[in-house]
Design an enzyme around this catalytic site. Structure first.
Site, short mmCIF file in Angstrom:
data_model
loop_
_atom_site.label_atom_id
_atom_site.label_comp_id
_atom_site.label_asym_id
_atom_site.label_seq_id
_atom_site.Cartn_x
_atom_site.Cartn_y
_atom_site.Cartn_z
CE LYS A 36 -0.15 -0.38 5.16
NZ LYS A 36 -0.89 -1.13 6.26
NE ARG A 132 -5.86 0.04 11.47
CZ ARG A 132 -4.69 -0.06 10.77
NH1 ARG A 132 -3.94 0.95 10.96
NH2 ARG A 132 -4.36 -1.21 10.32
CE1 TYR A 249 13.68 31.05 4.37
CE2 TYR A 249 13.97 28.73 3.97
CZ TYR A 249 13.39 30.09 3.60
OH TYR A 249 13.00 30.33 2.11
CG MET A 297 9.69 23.32 -0.34
SD MET A 297 8.81 24.18 -1.45
CE MET A 297 7.82 25.16 -0.04
C1 LIG Z 1 0.05 -2.00 6.62
C2 LIG Z 1 -0.58 -3.41 7.17
C3 LIG Z 1 0.39 -4.07 7.38
C4 LIG Z 1 1.96 -4.06 7.29
O1 LIG Z 1 2.21 -3.60 8.46
P1 LIG Z 1 3.80 -3.31 8.85
O2 LIG Z 1 3.84 -2.77 10.02
O3 LIG Z 1 4.18 -2.35 7.75
O4 LIG Z 1 4.66 -4.64 8.66
C5 LIG Z 1 -0.19 -5.72 7.47
N1 LIG Z 1 -1.63 -5.82 7.79
C6 LIG Z 1 -2.32 -4.77 7.76
C7 LIG Z 1 -3.95 -4.64 7.96
C8 LIG Z 1 -1.95 -3.59 7.36
O5 LIG Z 1 -2.74 -2.47 7.17
#
Ligand SMILES: *Cc1c(COP(=O)(O)O)cnc(C)c1O
Length: 348
Positions: A36, A132, A249, A297
């Site tokens: 992701k 969650r 800055y 930046m």
């Molecule tokens: C992002 C995610 C993972 C991976 O988690 P890491 O801590 O990056 O290894 C696994 N399962 C779910 C449901 C996630 O949202």
């Protein structure tokens, strides 16, 4: 494409070695990959292509747009992509993407899936204590999932990076209690840190993300994981800053003596966090070049007293995510996913 002034060096060998190490640590469980957020900022397409070659078959993205961006890579094979945020009303009609399935996480999503894809294979997220995403164990007990074709029933650990936290065992017990209560072919609980909690947490499939990309969420993984991404940037200007003069800055850094300084093509718009002002570090070969003054930046100043650095030279930055997280106070997750879009990305 004009020449880009900063680069992200990405190591295929390190990525694949990390996945293999996590697969080994996952024991009998299959090892997937969370890709992701564009592969945690490294590039989901490049990551998936390499992990497919290495043997990874289970990929996880957040939404359907992310799935669509990589779906062609799994066509004709046996790999699958799970969409962690499930099916929202706005996702309909779903794109026709072979091998892609939702991870349903609410009763409304379950109902939606039953109506738009009767009998269609899906995954389900159950909430075992993180509060969650996920359906409740009581909803499963009440028959919510009956008749659904489920590949993987999964849950997510809230505190896997705190091995001693009591919630880990609580979540595991709630998850174990669901075994056999659904038609799910597989169970999955562990993210990167969860893998290090041991065999009790592996079930049938693990879902590492961070550690694939060189992040080390728990000390137990430190020896097994190597950095994947290294930032490099070109020096735009070198100057001598006289004793008593300031740099950048808000003039936060004052030269204690005449100091050679390089200005390089990198800034917080590239994900080089402002929290690294006066704290970060670059290298010219083995010579350390401390970041001095505020990160701008698009620019950073380095103290180059330790090396003969010239205009046009390239310097590389500290690539140890644990160390950078420590000095910046920014999590390894944010550092990786915050990498900007201006880098020329070089995969080796
Ligand atoms: C992002 C995610 C993972 C991976 O988690 P890491 O801590 O990056 O290894 C696994 N399962 C779910 C449901 C996630 O949202």
């Amino acid at each position: 494409m004009p020449h880009r002034p900063n680069r992200l060096y990405l190591s295929s060998d390190a990525l694949v070695a990390n996945w293999r190490a996590l697969a080994r640590l996952s024991g009998a469980a299959a090892c997937g990959a969370a890709v992701k957020a564009d592969g945690y900022g490294l590039g989901a397409r490049e990551v998936v292509a390499r992990l497919l070659d290495a043997g990874c078959r289970d990929f996880f993205v957040a939404n359907w747009a992310e799935a669509q961006a990589i779906a062609d890579l799994i066509v004709g094979g046996d790999a699958t992509i799970a969409v962690l945020h499930g099916v929202r009303e706005a996702d309909l009609p779903l794109p026709d993407l072979p091998g892609v399935r939702p991870v349903l996480s609410t009763p409304a999503q379950v109902a939606r899936w039953r109506s738009v894809a009767p009998g269609g294979e899906c995954d389900v997220m159950v909430d075992t204590g993180m509060n969650r995403l996920g359906v409740a164990p009581a909803e499963i007990a009440a028959g919510l999932l009956d008749g659904l074709t489920i590949d993987t029933l999964m849950s997510h650990l809230a505190c896997a990076d705190e091995p001693g936290h009591a919630l880990n065992a609580v979540q595991r017990e709630r998850f174990v209690a669901l075994a056999g209560r659904t038609a799910a072919r597989r169970l999955s609980l562990a993210n990167s840190a969860g893998i290090a909690l041991g065999a009790d947490y592996h079930f049938d499939l693990t879902r590492p993300g961070l550690a694939l990309y060189g992040g080390v969420p728990v000390a137990a993984l430190a020896g097994a994981i190597c950095p994947v991404a290294t930032i490099a940037a070109e020096v735009l200007q070198c100057r001598t800053v006289r004793a008593g003069e300031t740099v950048g800055y808000n003039a936060t850094w004052t030269a204690p003596a005449d100091t050679r300084v390089a200005i390089v093509n990198l800034g917080y718009a590239d994900g080089y966090r402002r929290a690294l002002s006066d704290r970060g570090c670059a290298f010219a070969r083995d010579a350390a070049l401390p970041v001095i003054g505020r990160v701008s930046m698009d620019l950073i100043a380095l103290d180059i007293s330790a090396a003969d650095v010239r205009e046009g030279d390239w310097v590389r930055f500290d690539d140890d995510p644990v160390h950078v997280a420590q000095v910046s106070g920014v999590s390894q997750y944010e550092l990786l996913t915050g990498l900007g879009r201006r880098f020329a990305r070089h995969w080796s």
